[in-house]
Design a protein around this motif. Structure first.
Motif, PDB file in Angstrom:
ATOM      1  N   MET A 163      -6.998 -20.679  12.899  1.00 17.00           N
ATOM      2  CA  MET A 163      -5.883 -20.070  12.220  1.00 17.00           C
ATOM      3  C   MET A 163      -6.387 -19.031  11.219  1.00 17.00           C
ATOM      4  N   LYS A 164      -5.724 -17.881  11.201  1.00 21.61           N
ATOM      5  CA  LYS A 164      -6.122 -16.806  10.295  1.00 21.61           C
ATOM      6  C   LYS A 164      -5.794 -17.160   8.855  1.00 21.61           C
ATOM      7  N   LYS A 165      -6.634 -16.680   7.950  1.00 15.31           N
ATOM      8  CA  LYS A 165      -6.430 -16.872   6.514  1.00 15.31           C
ATOM      9  C   LYS A 165      -5.667 -15.674   5.963  1.00 15.31           C
ATOM     10  N   LYS A 166      -4.733 -15.943   5.040  1.00 19.13           N
ATOM     11  CA  LYS A 166      -3.952 -14.875   4.413  1.00 19.13           C
ATOM     12  C   LYS A 166      -4.695 -14.351   3.192  1.00 19.13           C
ATOM     13  N   VAL A 167      -4.847 -13.019   3.131  1.00 20.25           N
ATOM     14  CA  VAL A 167      -5.463 -12.384   1.978  1.00 20.25           C
ATOM     15  C   VAL A 167      -4.516 -11.312   1.462  1.00 20.25           C
ATOM     16  N   ALA A 168      -4.406 -11.235   0.140  1.00 23.86           N
ATOM     17  CA  ALA A 168      -3.607 -10.189  -0.496  1.00 23.86           C
ATOM     18  C   ALA A 168      -4.495  -9.408  -1.452  1.00 23.86           C
ATOM     19  N   PHE A 169      -4.488  -8.100  -1.289  1.00 28.93           N
ATOM     20  CA  PHE A 169      -5.199  -7.187  -2.191  1.00 28.93           C
ATOM     21  C   PHE A 169      -4.164  -6.617  -3.147  1.00 28.93           C
ATOM     22  N   VAL A 170      -4.380  -6.798  -4.449  1.00 27.33           N
ATOM     23  CA  VAL A 170      -3.362  -6.440  -5.434  1.00 27.33           C
ATOM     24  C   VAL A 170      -3.933  -5.528  -6.511  1.00 27.33           C
ATOM     25  N   CYS A 171      -3.168  -4.493  -6.845  1.00 28.06           N
ATOM     26  CA  CYS A 171      -3.455  -3.673  -8.024  1.00 28.06           C
ATOM     27  C   CYS A 171      -2.116  -3.233  -8.617  1.00 28.06           C
ATOM     28  N   VAL A 172      -2.139  -2.319  -9.539  1.00 26.34           N
ATOM     29  CA  VAL A 172      -0.911  -1.986 -10.263  1.00 26.34           C
ATOM     30  C   VAL A 172       0.128  -1.320  -9.362  1.00 26.34           C
ATOM     31  N   HIS A 173      -0.239  -0.214  -8.712  1.00 22.21           N
ATOM     32  CA  HIS A 173       0.750   0.559  -7.960  1.00 22.21           C
ATOM     33  C   HIS A 173       0.681   0.378  -6.446  1.00 22.21           C
ATOM     34  N   ASN A 174      -0.326  -0.290  -5.930  1.00 20.30           N
ATOM     35  CA  ASN A 174      -0.501  -0.432  -4.486  1.00 20.30           C
ATOM     36  C   ASN A 174      -0.454   0.944  -3.823  1.00 20.30           C
ATOM     37  N   SER A 175      -1.162   1.897  -4.445  1.00 20.85           N
ATOM     38  CA  SER A 175      -1.102   3.261  -3.931  1.00 20.85           C
ATOM     39  C   SER A 175      -2.473   3.827  -3.572  1.00 20.85           C
ATOM     40  N   CYS A 176      -3.542   3.067  -3.815  1.00 24.60           N
ATOM     41  CA  CYS A 176      -4.880   3.603  -3.547  1.00 24.60           C
ATOM     42  C   CYS A 176      -5.861   2.500  -3.155  1.00 24.60           C
ATOM     43  N   ARG A 177      -6.474   1.830  -4.151  1.00 25.34           N
ATOM     44  CA  ARG A 177      -7.547   0.863  -3.857  1.00 25.34           C
ATOM     45  C   ARG A 177      -7.080  -0.303  -3.001  1.00 25.34           C
ATOM     46  N   SER A 178      -5.954  -0.910  -3.354  1.00 26.28           N
ATOM     47  CA  SER A 178      -5.486  -2.056  -2.569  1.00 26.28           C
ATOM     48  C   SER A 178      -5.058  -1.627  -1.167  1.00 26.28           C
ATOM     49  N   GLN A 179      -4.568  -0.397  -1.034  1.00 25.78           N
ATOM     50  CA  GLN A 179      -4.217   0.124   0.293  1.00 25.78           C
ATOM     51  C   GLN A 179      -5.471   0.345   1.139  1.00 25.78           C
ATOM     52  N   MET A 180      -6.525   0.875   0.508  1.00 30.65           N
ATOM     53  CA  MET A 180      -7.786   1.049   1.239  1.00 30.65           C
ATOM     54  C   MET A 180      -8.331  -0.300   1.684  1.00 30.65           C
ATOM     55  N   ALA A 181      -8.282  -1.287   0.791  1.00 35.24           N
ATOM     56  CA  ALA A 181      -8.772  -2.624   1.140  1.00 35.24           C
ATOM     57  C   ALA A 181      -7.963  -3.209   2.292  1.00 35.24           C
ATOM     58  N   GLU A 182      -6.646  -3.023   2.251  1.00 36.77           N
ATOM     59  CA  GLU A 182      -5.802  -3.496   3.357  1.00 36.77           C
ATOM     60  C   GLU A 182      -6.215  -2.809   4.657  1.00 36.77           C
ATOM     61  N   GLY A 183      -6.406  -1.495   4.610  1.00 33.14           N
ATOM     62  CA  GLY A 183      -6.793  -0.752   5.811  1.00 33.14           C
ATOM     63  C   GLY A 183      -8.109  -1.233   6.397  1.00 33.14           C
ATOM     64  N   TRP A 184      -9.127  -1.399   5.529  1.00 36.77           N
ATOM     65  CA  TRP A 184     -10.429  -1.883   6.011  1.00 36.77           C
ATOM     66  C   TRP A 184     -10.323  -3.304   6.548  1.00 36.77           C
ATOM     67  N   ALA A 185      -9.625  -4.178   5.826  1.00 38.30           N
ATOM     68  CA  ALA A 185      -9.547  -5.581   6.247  1.00 38.30           C
ATOM     69  C   ALA A 185      -8.832  -5.715   7.587  1.00 38.30           C
ATOM     70  N   LYS A 186      -7.799  -4.901   7.800  1.00 31.25           N
ATOM     71  CA  LYS A 186      -7.106  -4.949   9.094  1.00 31.25           C
ATOM     72  C   LYS A 186      -8.007  -4.432  10.208  1.00 31.25           C
ATOM     73  N   LYS A 187      -8.753  -3.368   9.920  1.00 27.44           N
ATOM     74  CA  LYS A 187      -9.631  -2.785  10.946  1.00 27.44           C
ATOM     75  C   LYS A 187     -10.816  -3.688  11.259  1.00 27.44           C
ATOM     76  N   LEU A 188     -11.407  -4.286  10.228  1.00 28.09           N
ATOM     77  CA  LEU A 188     -12.660  -5.024  10.408  1.00 28.09           C
ATOM     78  C   LEU A 188     -12.498  -6.544  10.499  1.00 28.09           C
ATOM     79  N   GLY A 189     -11.389  -7.078   9.985  1.00 29.18           N
ATOM     80  CA  GLY A 189     -11.281  -8.531   9.893  1.00 29.18           C
ATOM     81  C   GLY A 189     -10.041  -9.146  10.501  1.00 29.18           C
ATOM     82  N   SER A 190      -9.342  -8.401  11.359  1.00 29.36           N
ATOM     83  CA  SER A 190      -8.084  -8.926  11.902  1.00 29.36           C
ATOM     84  C   SER A 190      -8.289 -10.179  12.754  1.00 29.36           C
ATOM     85  N   HIS A 191      -9.524 -10.442  13.165  1.00 37.54           N
ATOM     86  CA  HIS A 191      -9.806 -11.652  13.947  1.00 37.54           C
ATOM     87  C   HIS A 191      -9.782 -12.917  13.086  1.00 37.54           C
ATOM     88  N   VAL A 192      -9.943 -12.774  11.756  1.00 35.57           N
ATOM     89  CA  VAL A 192      -9.946 -13.944  10.875  1.00 35.57           C
ATOM     90  C   VAL A 192      -8.927 -13.854   9.736  1.00 35.57           C
TER      91      VAL A 192
END
Length: 133
Positions: free
Chosen positions: A1-30
């Protein structure tokens, strides 16, 4: 079963969005990946979208989300270095990555942040795969 991860910052407009993009591209299997902010913001920063596109990650359809837009409970909560106290999100593990916000700076700053986030996401995925966290 996949683990849920949330990347959080103030506006969700830069760093947390980049982290979401990388995690989906590289870690969608887990990972089941989310990102959110503590304050509303109109768009993902164009500089973030641009430098992620350069690296092969399409964020053109991303939009800022609030904490109310993601699951109430996640396995992992990762804050980006908001310099604010993020609201309580139930999780089994949390960490702060302490990243500077490149917003308002040169494109090179966005690229440096993108590469730092990629390395942190790769390490995070490895720790999840190895049941270290």
């Amino acid at each position: 079963m996949k683990k849920k991860v949330a990347f959080v910052c103030v506006h969700n407009s830069c760093r947390s969005q980049m982290a979401e993009g990388w995690a989906k591209k590289l870690g969608s299997h887990v990972l089941e990946v989310y990102s959110a902010g503590t304050e509303d913001y109109p768009e993902v920063k164009p500089g973030a979208v641009q430098v992620m596109e350069e690296a092969g990650v399409d964020m053109s359809e991303h939009s800022p989300k609030l904490l109310t837009d993601i699951p109430e409970e996640v396995d992992y909560l990762i804050t980006m270095g908001c310099n604010v106290v993020c609201p309580f999100v139930p999780c089994s593990h949390s960490e702060d990555w302490g990243l500077e916000d490149p917003s308002g700076g040169p494109t090179e700053g966005f690229r440096n942040t993108r590469d730092l986030i990629k390395a942190k996401v790769e390490d995070f995925i490895k720790r999840v795969e190895n049941n270290e966290i």
